[in-house]
Design a protein around this motif. Structure first.
Motif, PDB file in Angstrom:
ATOM      1  N   LYS A 362      -6.479  10.002  -7.060  1.00  9.50           N
ATOM      2  CA  LYS A 362      -7.526   9.300  -6.300  1.00  9.50           C
ATOM      3  C   LYS A 362      -7.538   9.781  -4.856  1.00  9.50           C
ATOM      4  O   LYS A 362      -6.478  10.105  -4.298  1.00  9.50           O
ATOM      5  N   ASP A 370      -0.196   0.690   3.907  1.00  9.01           N
ATOM      6  CA  ASP A 370       0.085   1.997   3.300  1.00  9.01           C
ATOM      7  C   ASP A 370       1.300   2.644   3.954  1.00  9.01           C
ATOM      8  O   ASP A 370       1.479   2.559   5.178  1.00  9.01           O
ATOM      9  N   CYS A 404      -3.909  10.301  -3.584  1.00  7.54           N
ATOM     10  CA  CYS A 404      -2.939   9.372  -4.158  1.00  7.54           C
ATOM     11  C   CYS A 404      -2.705   9.653  -5.638  1.00  7.54           C
ATOM     12  O   CYS A 404      -3.629   9.983  -6.387  1.00  7.54           O
ATOM     13  N   GLY A 406      -1.438   7.408  -8.616  1.00  4.20           N
ATOM     14  CA  GLY A 406      -1.169   5.986  -8.819  1.00  4.20           C
ATOM     15  C   GLY A 406      -1.288   5.276  -7.489  1.00  4.20           C
ATOM     16  O   GLY A 406      -2.282   5.414  -6.787  1.00  4.20           O
ATOM     17  N   GLU A 407      -0.259   4.537  -7.097  1.00  3.36           N
ATOM     18  CA  GLU A 407      -0.257   3.844  -5.814  1.00  3.36           C
ATOM     19  C   GLU A 407       0.480   4.625  -4.730  1.00  3.36           C
ATOM     20  O   GLU A 407       0.591   4.171  -3.596  1.00  3.36           O
ATOM     21  N   GLU A 408       1.017   5.789  -5.099  1.00 11.22           N
ATOM     22  CA  GLU A 408       1.796   6.577  -4.156  1.00 11.22           C
ATOM     23  C   GLU A 408       0.937   7.641  -3.478  1.00 11.22           C
ATOM     24  O   GLU A 408       0.089   8.279  -4.113  1.00 11.22           O
TER      25      GLU A 408
END
Length: 441
Positions: A362, A370, A404, A406-408
């Protein structure tokens, strides 16, 4: 008056002769006399009439009158009916403002469609004085006191030198009929209150009020021109076109006299009203903002940054596994499998281990909270602190994108990669990710 009107055309508006003109005619004495004067001057014109449907049968009577007038003068007439009250309610503006917007929008539409070269209105000297007093009461700068312009793009007002009294005398002398707008007698509206209650008192104090006002306005226009010339001289020294909008040099502004007045002249067209707050920005902490409806002025370190307010929803872009090129509003991002890492590690590209990526990837803007693990550093760091260390302005922060998994966060694009996705073994498949920025919006 007929002779004076022809002289005015000859001296100030010679370009109107032989042109295709559109006359705004309400049915009142001013616009009706303008139509007769234009006919006498042998100008080529058509008539446009707005029925705002605000006075019932009276409005319809005005429409019929104007149609008959056009027939008498043997010119073409255009009539448009408006639901003015509904428009005003939906636009959340006054009836007077709604009528103005509807009127001029339609005039411009007619002009564009039927190739009218100029639009003539019947504003006269008394209208000019009333506008001056209205702006004076409400508060304004020099431009608000310099009155109605004789020319404004395609709008021309050839009767500004004539008084209402002169116009009415001409109408009576030539047995010209017109329509009286009953709403003009009411002092409910500010303009009418000034016309009926204020101007008569001023005329008692000075019977030559219009002449005196004309002289004052002439001086104001000269002063306005002087200010504009001065601003034109210092503009290139103060204002620069930056990545995200205009920037104003704070150090220069502090050195010149009348800084607040200069800021007003530079920024008045952007809808700001809190001029003391804008002046205070010069000594405010970085990050302080003053807003207008469509713009904001941000204090950075040595500059003020003027940008549009962006109310668009947050955009998130996805990248499926196997995609090698993605075109985005801010540029293009490409993915390519390579055998080894290029020693020239530029901010515009990074190398990551494919097996550590979670597709789809993403791309999004940053948000509060963040964090990432900057490549070449130990431990994690908040994105906000990273921006602070790099001394980034608010627009720069807002226009920075994150890649990104995932969320990383894999990459603060074109700034720093995340260490968690770095190549750590010889047998890992290497992906080179490159980004070419086209804009920052």
């Amino acid at each position: 008056m007929e002779k004076s009107f022809k002289n005015t055309l000859k001296s100030r508006f010679p370009f109107l002769c032989g042109k295709n003109l559109l006359l705004a005619v309400s049915g009142g004495v001013d616009s009706v006399v303008l139509a007769y004067l234009c006919k006498a001057a042998k100008l080529e014109f058509s008539i446009a009439h707005c029925n705002f449907n605000l006075r019932g049968e009276e409005s319809d009577g005005d429409e019929d009158f104007v149609i008959d007038l056009a027939d008498e003068l043997e010119v073409e007439v255009f009539v448009q009916n408006f639901d003015t009250e509904t428009f005003a309610e939906e636009a959340k503006i006054s009836i007077q403002m709604a009528a103005r917007e509807l009127r001029y929008s339609w005039f411009q539409e007619l002009s564009s469609t039927l190739k009218f070269e100029y639009i003539l209105t019947a504003h006269h000297a008394n209208d000019n004085l009333e506008t001056f007093l209205i702006n004076l009461v409400r508060g304004t700068g020099l431009e608000g006191l310099s009155g109605i312009q004789m020319e404004n793009d395609k709008i021309v007002r050839p009767m500004l030198d004539f008084s209402r009294k002169e116009i009415e005398i001409y109408a009576h002398k030539n047995s010209i009929q017109w329509r009286e707008d009953s709403s003009n007698a009411s002092t409910k509206y500010l303009r009418n209150k000034i016309r009926h209650d204020v101007v008569p008192v001023l005329e008692e104090l000075n019977p030559q009020l219009l002449q005196g006002f004309s002289q004052t306005q002439s001086h104001l226009k000269e002063s306005e021109a002087l200010v504009e010339d001065y601003i034109s001289l210092i503009y290139p020294k103060v204002v620069k076109n930056g990545k995200f909008g205009y920037t104003l040099d704070i150090n220069f502004l502090k050195k010149v006299p009348n800084t607040k007045a200069i800021l007003y002249q530079l920024l008045k067209s952007f809808g700001f009203t809190e001029w003391s707050d804008i002046h205070n920005l010069l000594d405010a902490q970085p990050g302080k903002i003053v807003y207008s409806e469509e713009y904001r002025l941000i204090k950075d370190r040595d500059t003020l940054i003027l940008t549009e307010i962006n109310n668009a929803e947050e955009q998130v872009y996805t990248i499926a596994e196997g995609e090698d090129l993605l075109m985005l509003p801010f540029g293009k991002i490409s993915f390519r499998t390579v055998k080894e890492i290029d020693e020239q590690r530029e901010n515009t590209r990074i190398f990551v281990a494919k097996e550590k990526l979670q597709f789809p990837l993403k791309i999004r803007k940053w948000k509060v909270g963040d964090y990432f693990y900057p490549f070449g550093m130990k431990g994690r760091k908040k994105i906000s602190d990273f921006f602070k260390d790099k001394k980034m302005s608010l627009p720069e922060k807002e226009n920075t994108w994150l890649l990104c998994s995932g969320e990383e966060i894999v990459w603060v694009i074109n700034h720093r990669a995340d260490d968690r996705f770095a190549i750590t073994a010889d047998n890992q498949e290497i992906i080179r990710i490159s980004c070419s920025l086209q804009s920052f919006s």
